[in-house]
Write a protein that holds these residues in place. Structure first.
Motif, PDB file in Angstrom:
ATOM      1  N   ALA B 408       0.866  -1.158  -0.047  1.00 29.48           N
ATOM      2  CA  ALA B 408      -0.036  -0.038  -0.056  1.00 29.48           C
ATOM      3  C   ALA B 408       0.880   1.499  -0.092  1.00 29.48           C
ATOM      4  O   ALA B 408       0.579   2.107  -0.757  1.00 29.48           O
ATOM      5  N   LEU B 409       1.888   1.277   0.926  1.00 34.22           N
ATOM      6  CA  LEU B 409       2.780   2.261   0.899  1.00 34.22           C
ATOM      7  C   LEU B 409       3.528   2.672  -0.518  1.00 34.22           C
ATOM      8  O   LEU B 409       3.307   3.677  -0.967  1.00 34.22           O
ATOM      9  N   VAL B 410       3.985   1.553  -0.970  1.00 32.63           N
ATOM     10  CA  VAL B 410       4.522   1.707  -2.418  1.00 32.63           C
ATOM     11  C   VAL B 410       3.925   2.279  -3.475  1.00 32.63           C
ATOM     12  O   VAL B 410       4.234   3.351  -4.167  1.00 32.63           O
ATOM     13  N   VAL B 411       2.656   1.785  -3.437  1.00 28.84           N
ATOM     14  CA  VAL B 411       1.697   2.278  -4.481  1.00 28.84           C
ATOM     15  C   VAL B 411       1.344   3.866  -4.446  1.00 28.84           C
ATOM     16  O   VAL B 411       1.530   4.553  -5.206  1.00 28.84           O
ATOM     17  N   VAL B 412       0.807   3.987  -3.177  1.00 25.65           N
ATOM     18  CA  VAL B 412       0.531   5.379  -2.975  1.00 25.65           C
ATOM     19  C   VAL B 412       1.856   6.235  -2.936  1.00 25.65           C
ATOM     20  O   VAL B 412       1.535   7.490  -3.539  1.00 25.65           O
ATOM     21  N   GLY B 413       3.006   5.741  -2.697  1.00 24.76           N
ATOM     22  CA  GLY B 413       4.183   6.608  -2.669  1.00 24.76           C
ATOM     23  C   GLY B 413       4.463   7.012  -4.028  1.00 24.76           C
ATOM     24  O   GLY B 413       4.816   8.003  -4.379  1.00 24.76           O
ATOM     25  N   VAL B 414       4.203   6.089  -4.900  1.00 19.05           N
ATOM     26  CA  VAL B 414       4.653   6.317  -6.405  1.00 19.05           C
ATOM     27  C   VAL B 414       3.660   7.294  -6.873  1.00 19.05           C
ATOM     28  O   VAL B 414       3.897   7.963  -7.802  1.00 19.05           O
ATOM     29  N   ILE B 415       2.375   7.243  -6.529  1.00 21.25           N
ATOM     30  CA  ILE B 415       1.282   8.084  -7.127  1.00 21.25           C
ATOM     31  C   ILE B 415       1.639   9.444  -6.606  1.00 21.25           C
ATOM     32  O   ILE B 415       1.581  10.356  -7.639  1.00 21.25           O
ATOM     33  N   THR B 416       2.117   9.431  -5.479  1.00 18.32           N
ATOM     34  CA  THR B 416       2.288  11.007  -4.694  1.00 18.32           C
ATOM     35  C   THR B 416       3.652  11.569  -5.649  1.00 18.32           C
ATOM     36  O   THR B 416       3.817  12.818  -5.440  1.00 18.32           O
ATOM     37  N   VAL B 417       4.397  10.592  -5.773  1.00 18.54           N
ATOM     38  CA  VAL B 417       5.568  11.111  -6.619  1.00 18.54           C
ATOM     39  C   VAL B 417       5.189  11.761  -7.631  1.00 18.54           C
ATOM     40  O   VAL B 417       5.948  12.984  -8.129  1.00 18.54           O
TER      41      VAL B 417
END
Lengths: 492, 475
Positions: B408-417
């Protein structure tokens, strides 16, 4: 020598930013790069399928991260493509109205990033060099673009940023899929470990999917292609040449370099998905291309469409089809660069690229008409151009994959459908040629002048490259095939 | 030369008092001399800190050493605080004219002495904080930091926006302190200890009341969440960041946040056996990432944009906390220090000529290629473009998250990047695409030029060669 080719454009870009005469510096740098690459080409040992001219500099021992560069046959072809297109793009630039130095610096940064990525043996720098091109592209389209440049610049930048971060996740996951003892960013070490079966089938499937999406966004794989036509239509011609011709090949190169040797099981697992998507590129985008009413948009879409063939070659995963993919990458890079360059010259002279307003321009621009015609023939894949060699190898190679006498599998169906793509591209390419250069010349364009003699040199260079390898594809095949043969035979 | 870690803080405190005394007795001097004295003193302490041998303290857990540690992490972040303070002081010299305007009527340089002296005390507080391994000591050093910030935030007190910022910071900070004390009381009640090491031992005891300990920890987390600007304790950030004098904003967003993260890591250590903790941190990280990045998207004021982006970066750092990777957090904070201070340094200089809005940066590339290039490096590093420190920070954070399967953190992290690329490049767009109304050059004094150049080089250097920081963080 290789390091010189990588850092020459970067250094030249920095020197230009500081204030050196822009055009001179850029031209000298790109001529030197081209000469150095020719030297590499001549002195390259074709019997040796390992990396050559390797230099290495350790960055972080605990991460097994080092700045390692070297070339094998595959990267040599890509570097050659990059230097030819760079030279042509710089030559075609001419004088720029505002921020001339920044324009040339951006072009050189894109070129340096692409060459660095192709020549990196280290995964981290392979990725990082490609990203070097991101901000210059944003600036090139934003400052010097035409049409809807603001939207186009944002679209390409955000698409590519997200694509490359997905790619980054894939690379990190790839790194972590190996046992701790063999973890390394060095592609050669990873390949050796993968040869011993140290990456599990499940991990391969996950990594391959991430790499496919990440690279797919960068290469404008259907349905992630929407950034490409708009960006190429808005970009200044030299930027479109470098991006469509060279930088976009990075994703395909990455799939060949990483997915085929390291993730054969993952590739097999996702074959059907990739085939469906690439048919979307060939058939759907092909039909969309026919519907275009502007030359720049049509060229943008056609470059997306041609990616489909290259993906077919990679998905086919036979020695013949992957070799064809490399040949077509080279060929398409040169052909599309030539077409974008000529479209850019047309825009400079007429101010419009709408088909309905053009026509008959071959009467006033005979040389440009001839060059455009040859570019169109190359893009369609007429025999004699290396495009033909690439496409035919892809079709035969892919058709052979999983071949049985009595019934068609997915690859046979896909190849038959993809062959229709050739018809589609013939339709739109020839139509574009007819609408632009044939027919009656409108009064408005009576005073349009042909290309200056000086500009005929890069045109001749590009067409020469296409014809040279088109008549002697064997020299290209001999350079590339040893690498691909090792990749495709060791792990299966 | 033999130096022990506590002597560094003593030196900084003495330096602060010396500056105050100098200001009181030598009334005639140019007050900027005080800033140079502070700079020289801090630089000396920074150099001395490299001679401190890191030593574990937990074995000799008596007296002073039961609440003070000088491990590698502590030493590293002492140097970090010193460096931050030095750069902030350089910015303050540039900002002095604005402060002077806020004290009309009295002597020409009134107020400047305290303006230069308070950061030195804050620095001492930060240095104590990163060494603190006892709740009592954490509380005391945190107060030393916070009280100096109360004054600094509302320093230009004639400005109503600054006053509002000061009041908000005071009220909400006091509230969070109350939470901290209450949490400490609960933890002390459950375990009978305030020393983190001994709390760890006590938590291993199966008869301990885990529910009560968890409640205490959550209360402490509320207080620390306030310090690091994690959602949902971020409400003060935009107003305070916008209202405070800009160097103080930079100080808040770097120094205060870094110390908060170190304390967070130390405080969480004893409670890792509680399964709820990681889930809680993941949740906070997700909220922080999403809120910080989405709220930054529409900002038209650069100072506000940096405020929201500081919330966003707290989100990335919290990914590191959720994976409990101190090295990744340390590297990210270092990168964050360089790129944030770089952006603020340019902002201070440009804002005095034009303003703080992004539109005020239009055509900066023409007016000052140097400042525009510095801002470009700051922005692409914040966004995470390779060959800058910011990219490697994100790389290590994502590496830790993938290793722990935090999908979850990785997916949200990439979108927010992706969001980040949009709002940071907005500034780049303004500087390079747009044309300016004015075309006069923007002057940059030699000291700022030096500081900015060093920050640019460090940002790129760490993006290519991260090993020195990784070595310094290795425990």
């Amino acid at each position: 020598m290789l390091l010189f080719v990588i850092f020459c454009p970067v250094v030249a870009a920095i020197v230009t930013m500081v204030g050196a005469p822009a055009r001179k510096t850029a031209l000298i740098a790109s001529v030197l790069m081209f000469a150095a690459t020719l030297f590499l080409l001549v002195s390259f040992d074709r019997s040796n399928h390992d990396f050559q001219y390797v230099t290495s500099l350790t960055v972080s021992p605990e991460w097994h991260l080092s700045f390692t560069t070297g070339i094998d046959g595959l990267s040599l072809v890509m570097v050659l493509l990059a230097t030819i297109v760079t030279l042509a793009a710089v030559w075609f630039t001419g004088t720029v109205e505002k921020y001339e130095n920044a324009f040339y610096a951006c072009l050189l940064f894109i070129s340096g990033g692409a060459i660095g990525a192709f020549a990196s043996i280290d995964l981290f720098f392979f990725y990082a060099f490609h990203e070097l091109a991101l901000i210059p592209t944003f600036l090139l389209i934003g400052i010097w673009g035409s049409g809807n440049r603001v939207a186009a610049a944002w679209k390409i930048t955000i698409y590519l940023a997200i694509g490359s971060f997905i790619l980054l996740l894939g690379l990190i996951l790839l790194y972590q899929s190996f046992p701790v003892s063999v973890r390394s960013f060095d592609i050669r070490a990873l390949q050796a470990a993968a040869g011993l079966g140290q990456i599990t089938a499940e991990a391969q499937r996950h990594v391959y999917l991430l790499l496919l999406i990440g690279f797919g966004i960068l290469v404008s794989l259907f349905p992630f292609h929407t950034w490409a036509p708009e960006a190429y239509a808005s970009a200044p011609a030299p930027a479109a040449m470098l991006h469509a011709g060279v930088l976009k090949k990075f994703g395909l190169y990455g799939l060949l370099r990483l997915a085929i040797p390291l993730l054969p099981e993952g590739a097999r697992h996702w074959t059907n998905l990739l085939v469906v998507l690439l048919l979307g590129n060939i058939i759907y985008v092909g039909l969309v291309t026919i519907a275009q009413r502007r030359l720049d948009w049509m060229l943008g879409y056609s470059s997306v469409m041609h990616m489909g063939y290259i993906f077919l070659g990679i998905a086919g995963a036979t020695i013949l089809s992957t070799t064809g993919a490399v040949a077509l990458m080279f060929a398409h890079g040169l052909a599309i660069a030539l077409l974008f360059a000529l479209a850019g010259e047309l825009r400079k002279r007429t101010g419009t690229l709408v088909f309905d307003e053009l026509g008959g321009l071959a009467k006033v621009m005979p040389f440009a008409g001839l060059a455009f015609g040859l570019g169109v023939f190359a893009a369609i894949g007429l025999p004699g151009f290396v495009n033909f060699a690439g496409e035919i190898m892809i079709f035969f190679g892919a058709f052979k994959n999983d071949w049985e006498m009595d019934r068609f599998h997915i690859f046979q169906v896909a190849t038959v459908l993809a062959l229709w793509g050739v018809v589609i591209s013939t339709v739109y390419m020839l139509r574009a040629y007819r609408k632009t250069f044939m027919g009656t010349l409108s009064e408005r364009w009576k005073d349009v002048v042909d290309l200056r003699p000086a500009l005929r040199v890069p045109v001749a260079l590009v067409i020469g490259g296409l014809l040279c390898y088109g008549f002697f594809p064997q020299s290209l095949v001999q350079t590339v095939t040893p690498v691909l043969r090792t990749y495709l035979t060791t792990n299966r | 030369m033999i130096v022990t870690a506590p002597e560094l803080e003593i030196a900084v405190l003495v330096l602060g008092m010396a500056i105050l005394l100098l200001e009181a007795f030598a009334t005639k001097i140019d007050k900027r001399v005080l800033a140079f004295v502070a700079l020289a003193g801090l630089a000396l302490v920074l150099v001395a800190s490299f001679f401190v041998a890191p030593g574990a303290s937990t074995s000799q857990a008596t007296g002073f050493w039961s609440f003070y540690t000088a491990d590698r992490l502590a030493i590293f972040f002492k140097q970090f605080s010193l460096l931050t303070t030095i750069v902030v002081l350089i910015m303050m010299i540039d900002y002095a004219p604005v402060v002077r305007r806020s004290f009309p009527g009295t002597t020409p340089q009134a107020g400047l002495g305290e303006f230069f002296a308070l950061p030195v005390f804050t620095c001492a507080g930060l240095m104590y904080l990163v060494s603190a391994i006892d709740f009592v000591f954490i509380f005391v050093s945190l107060e030393l930091v916070t009280i100096s910030f109360y004054v600094l935030v509302s320093f230009t007190r004639r400005n109503p926006i600054t006053l509002e910022a000061g009041t908000k910071y005071l009220v909400l900070s006091a509230l969070s302190t109350a939470f901290l004390v209450y949490g400490i009381a609960w933890i002390f009640g459950v375990t009978g200890e305030t020393n983190l090491q001994r709390i760890t031992e006590a938590m291993a005891n199966p008869v301990i009341d885990r529910g009560a300990a968890l409640l205490g920890l959550v209360l402490v987390l509320v207080a620390l969440g306030f310090k690091i600007a994690a959602v949902p304790f971020q409400l003060w950030v935009p107003d305070v960041y916008q209202g405070a004098p800009t160097p103080v904003t930079a100080y808040l967003s770097v120094g205060s946040k870094a110390a908060g993260f170190i304390v967070l890591l130390r405080v969480l250590q004893p409670f890792l056996t509680l399964p709820q903790i990681q889930r809680l941190i993941v949740l906070i990280a997700l909220l922080t990432l999403i809120y910080g990045n989405l709220a930054a998207l529409p900002q038209a004021n650069l100072k506000l944009l940096l405020a929201y982006s500081s919330i966003a970066h707290a989100g990335y750092l919290l990914i590191g906390v959720a994976c409990f990777d101190a090295a990744a957090i340390g590297f990210y904070l270092t990168a964050y220090l360089l790129m944030t201070l770089l952006s603020f340094a340019v902002l201070i200089i440009v804002a005095q000529q034009t303003g703080e809005k992004i539109a005020d940066f239009d055509g900066l590339a023409k007016r000052s290629p140097f400042l525009a290039f510095a801002m470009l490096i700051g922005m692409i590093s914040l966004a995470g473009v390779p060959f800058t420190a910011g990219f490697l920070g994100k790389f290590f954070i994502f590496y830790a998250a993938i290793a722990q399967h935090q999908t979850a953190l990785v997916v949200v992290g990439v979108i927010t990047v992706g969001c980040g690329f949009y709002y940071y490049l907005k500034v780049v767009r303004a500087m390079y695409w747009q044309s300016a109304d004015k075309s006069d050059q923007i002057p940059v004094n030699a000291l700022s030029r030096l500081a900015i150049s060093v920050l640019i080089i460090a940002t790129i250097w760490l993006g290519v060669y991260p090993q020195p920081i990784l070595d310094a963080l290795k425990r």
